[in-house]
Design a protein around this motif. Structure first.
Motif, PDB file in Angstrom:
ATOM      1  N   GLY A   1      15.111  -6.588   3.442  1.00 45.87           N
ATOM      2  CA  GLY A   1      14.652  -5.539   2.532  1.00 45.87           C
ATOM      3  C   GLY A   1      14.898  -4.175   3.126  1.00 45.87           C
ATOM      4  N   ARG A   2      15.221  -3.216   2.289  1.00 44.97           N
ATOM      5  CA  ARG A   2      15.449  -1.866   2.802  1.00 44.97           C
ATOM      6  C   ARG A   2      14.133  -1.152   3.095  1.00 44.97           C
ATOM      7  NH1 ARG A   2      19.958   1.385   1.524  1.00 44.97           N
ATOM      8  NH2 ARG A   2      18.595   2.946   0.634  1.00 44.97           N
ATOM      9  N   VAL A   3      13.252  -1.130   2.123  1.00 47.04           N
ATOM     10  CA  VAL A   3      12.012  -0.386   2.350  1.00 47.04           C
ATOM     11  C   VAL A   3      10.775  -1.281   2.369  1.00 47.04           C
ATOM     12  CG1 VAL A   3      12.860   1.830   1.544  1.00 47.04           C
ATOM     13  CG2 VAL A   3      11.876   0.254  -0.078  1.00 47.04           C
ATOM     14  N   ILE A   4      10.796  -2.367   1.634  1.00 46.41           N
ATOM     15  CA  ILE A   4       9.694  -3.322   1.706  1.00 46.41           C
ATOM     16  C   ILE A   4      10.259  -4.549   2.411  1.00 46.41           C
ATOM     17  CG2 ILE A   4       8.077  -4.722   0.397  1.00 46.41           C
ATOM     18  CD1 ILE A   4       7.362  -2.120  -0.540  1.00 46.41           C
TER      19      ILE A   4
ATOM     20  N   THR B   1       0.853  -1.179   0.000  1.00 48.18           N
ATOM     21  CA  THR B   1       0.000   0.000   0.000  1.00 48.18           C
ATOM     22  C   THR B   1       0.886   1.224   0.000  1.00 48.18           C
ATOM     23  OG1 THR B   1      -1.475  -1.233   1.423  1.00 48.18           O
ATOM     24  CG2 THR B   1      -1.914   1.115   1.193  1.00 48.18           C
ATOM     25  N   CYS B   2       1.964   1.119   0.771  1.00 47.79           N
ATOM     26  CA  CYS B   2       2.873   2.246   0.907  1.00 47.79           C
ATOM     27  C   CYS B   2       4.257   1.710   1.178  1.00 47.79           C
ATOM     28  CB  CYS B   2       2.416   3.128   2.051  1.00 47.79           C
ATOM     29  SG  CYS B   2       3.635   4.334   2.503  1.00 47.79           S
ATOM     30  N   GLY B   3       5.229   2.248   0.490  1.00 46.26           N
ATOM     31  CA  GLY B   3       6.587   1.749   0.662  1.00 46.26           C
ATOM     32  C   GLY B   3       7.309   2.359   1.843  1.00 46.26           C
ATOM     33  N   ILE B   4       6.717   3.363   2.485  1.00 47.11           N
ATOM     34  CA  ILE B   4       7.427   4.015   3.579  1.00 47.11           C
ATOM     35  C   ILE B   4       7.079   3.344   4.903  1.00 47.11           C
ATOM     36  CG2 ILE B   4       7.898   6.183   4.745  1.00 47.11           C
ATOM     37  CD1 ILE B   4       7.079   7.622   2.211  1.00 47.11           C
TER      38      ILE B   4
END
Lengths: 126, 359, 155
Positions: B145-148, B64-67
């Motif tokens: 994973g870095r962001v996901i 939904t959102c990568g942050i």
């Protein structure tokens, strides 16, 4: 985690405004409004919160009827009501800011009422 | 009397990393009304519940959102676990807490950088993003994973953090905290930042509460709501106080986020010290039948995941109410009456996450 | 390498990405990866840009926006699709509002894989795009008109 039972009170559409006003008087905030399609009917949930006490009320309508807007009581409700109109085609009467179906511009009208998916066909090249 | 003109803001705009479109009705340099229109990132991912089985939908929920991806995945899992009555092992709950707080650190630092950029402070942008890389390294090391991250699953978490690594992580936080203190000092005391933010975009306490402002937007206006206080995951066993500021302006919202960085570090330390040994997951049996509203505190505010199942492998409905959607009405209120030059700063001050909002 | 690839300017647009790839594109600018040492600058103006970096798939509303941005960029220009959504639609491929990858609307020169794409691979993709840019410059290639727009690329 202990299971926490969430209660949902079913209310009549005609009583909705009165009940929401009651919530506002007691100092509840509007958490969210959402719509779920259940067969041919639509369930509309209104959730409220006061000091982390979560309360949920629900009205059930058919796709043709209209519901009254609560944006007169909670000003910010217009985003949810416009969203409901755009995605499900639920007609909401008396919104303070009416986008007229332009909040979400989608590929087809009222996509969540009858969800469709893109098939396996490849995308049209160029 | 001067004429009214309409200035379109967005969707592609240098200050915005994401597309949102706002029509600004101006009278000279003053904004009279702001009308947002959204949909540039609308994908309709909630309908995918009909295509994916409920354990697979975690990946969609995360994207939904990568942050704040981890918190999305976790909130969805919590909802399904409540419906299916799954007792998640203690250790998994602590791990979820640790990863949530690292996500919050990464999200807040990202925002602080963008905010510094919006007020024209390039150097501070770089400093914030440099600090953020430390958080991403930890996330990458522990989840892959870095962001996901993809490390949350229905019934627990996908991988464990070994005890040695946890100890080292807690130690590394000391160095990180010192670096953050430098950055925090600039954000809170620098004259040029105060000049651009104090008294800009004021939101009163009552407006914040009844318009549905959440997260730092609400806490900057003196509304002390923090969903972590409901005690989901392991938050019930940790000590913390929600950060509340009373100014209601962009400066207060910025100050809330700066101070929350230190709350997060403290929470990670507590969790790393208290985490019990044990299993990290239970296998879910059967299919979800029932409904639940799961709520969690995202970096931007309260996140609600509603799921409804009918006993089959596919859920009937997933509904994601993201904090940016509920922060939109307060934004409209804040913009009315401001100067055109302040619009980017005010829009950024609610930390808009358009990807989340439009789903 | 000649003058063009010494300082390429980038225009970043978020089509319908989840933000994951966007923040990784921005992370390339941060001190750890620091693409500015190659003279790469992120600009907000399509008329200044040589490289269009797009994240996320095309949906119904941003179709025209993407086409427009592409048409406004001066020749020669290259397009880098960052992430799996930009390449093919990714996990959102089946969503009703998603049309597909960027190549449904404008020609793409380099596809960067990953969900989310890592900064290293994004930098790799942009470097690859630079040699294509150089090639286009040498051959004097004019961009093919954006499909369906009826307008040629900016001259």
């Amino acid at each position: 985690m202990t299971r926490d039972a969430q209660e949902t009170t079913l209310v009549e559409r005609d009583h909705l405004i009165g009940i929401v006003e009651e919530f506002r008087k007691k100092g509840y905030r509007l958490v969210q409004m959402s719509c779920t399609k259940a067969g041919e009917l639509y369930e509309i949930n209104y959730s409220f919160d006061l000091d982390y006490q979560f309360r949920n009320i629900r009205i059930v309508i058919d796709g043709l009827s209209e519901i009254p807007s609560i944006s007169g009581i909670y000003w910010g409700a217009f985003v949810y009501e416009n969203e409901m109109y755009d995605l499900f085609g639920i007609r909401v009467v008396g919104m303070n800011i009416d986008f007229g179906g332009n909040l979400f511009r989608t590929a087809k009208k009222n996509p969540f009422a009858n969800p469709t998916f893109r098939g396996e066909e490849t995308c049209p090249k160029r | 009397m001067s004429k009214k003109i309409i200035v379109p803001f967005g969707p592609q705009h240098p200050v915005l990393p994401e597309p949102i479109h706002v029509d600004l009705v101006l009278e000279d340099e003053r904004v009279v009304e702001a009308i947002p229109s959204i949909g540039y990132i609308h994908r309709g991912l909630e309908t995918l519940v009909a295509k994916r089985e409920y354990p697979e939908y975690v990946y969609i929920a995360e994207r939904t959102c990568g942050i704040c991806s981890f918190i999305h995945g976790m909130t969805y899992c919590q909802a399904v676990e409540q419906v299916m009555d799954i007792e998640v092992p203690e250790r998994a709950l602590y791990l979820r807490t640790i990863w949530s707080e690292y996500s919050r650190l990464h999200s807040h630092l990202l925002w602080l950088g963008l905010f510094a950029d919006a007020v024209g402070f390039e150097n501070l942008f770089m400093a914030s993003w440099k600090a953020r890389e430390f958080v991403l390294d930890v996330l990458e090391e522990t989840t892959g994973g870095r962001v996901i991250q993809g490390s949350c699953k229905v019934g627990g978490v996908r991988r464990d953090i070994p005890g040695k690594t946890l100890e080292r992580m807690a130690r590394d936080l000391d160095v990180f905290e010192r670096e953050l203190k430098d950055i925090a000092g600039v954000f809170l005391n620098d004259e040029s930042i105060i000049g651009r933010t104090r008294g800009v975009g004021v939101l009163s306490r009552d407006d914040a509460y009844y318009l549905g402002a959440m997260g730092p937007t609400a806490r900057g206006s003196g509304v002390g709501i923090d969903l972590r206080k409901t005690g989901y995951a392991a938050y019930g066993k940790l000590q913390f106080k929600p950060v509340v500021e009373t100014g209601g302006d962009c400066y207060s919202r910025c100050a809330v986020r700066v101070k929350e960085l230190f709350t997060s570090i403290d929470l990670i330390r507590q969790a790393a010290a208290k985490i019990p040994e044990g299993e990290i997951e239970v296998k879910p049996k059967g299919n979800p039948d029932g409904e639940y509203f799961s709520r969690a505190e995202q970096p931007r505010g309260e996140l609600v995941h509603y799921v409804k199942g009918d006993g089959s492998k596919h859920l009937v409905r997933s509904r994601i109410r993201t904090p940016t959607l509920t922060n939109l009405p307060p934004l409209v209120k804040m913009l009315a009456g401001c100067e055109l030059a302040d619009v980017p700063v005010i829009v950024l001050s609610i930390d808009p996450c358009i990807g989340c909002m439009e789903r | 390498m000649t003058w063009l690839s010494k300082s390429p300017w980038i225009l970043h647009y978020d089509a319908s990405s989840c933000n994951g790839c966007d923040i990784e594109v921005l992370a390339c600018l941060s001190p750890l990866y620091d693409v500015e040492r190659f003279g790469i600058i992120n600009t907000g103006n399509p008329k200044h840009a040589d490289v269009l970096v797009i994240t996320g798939g095309i949906n119904e509303q941003n179709r025209e926006v993407v086409r427009n941005l592409y048409a406004q960029m001066p020749d020669p220009k290259v397009v880098v699709a960052v992430g799996i959504c930009a390449s093919s639609g990714g996990v959102f491929r089946e969503c009703y509002n998603v049309v597909g990858g960027i190549d449904c609307v404008i020609p793409v020169d380099v596809y960067v894989p990953g969900c989310a794409a890592r900064p290293e691979s994004i930098i790799d993709g942009i470097v690859k795009a630079l040699s294509i840019l150089e090639e286009k410059k040498k051959n004097g290639t004019q961009s093919s008109p954006a499909p369906g727009s009826g307008a040629g690329g900016a001259q």
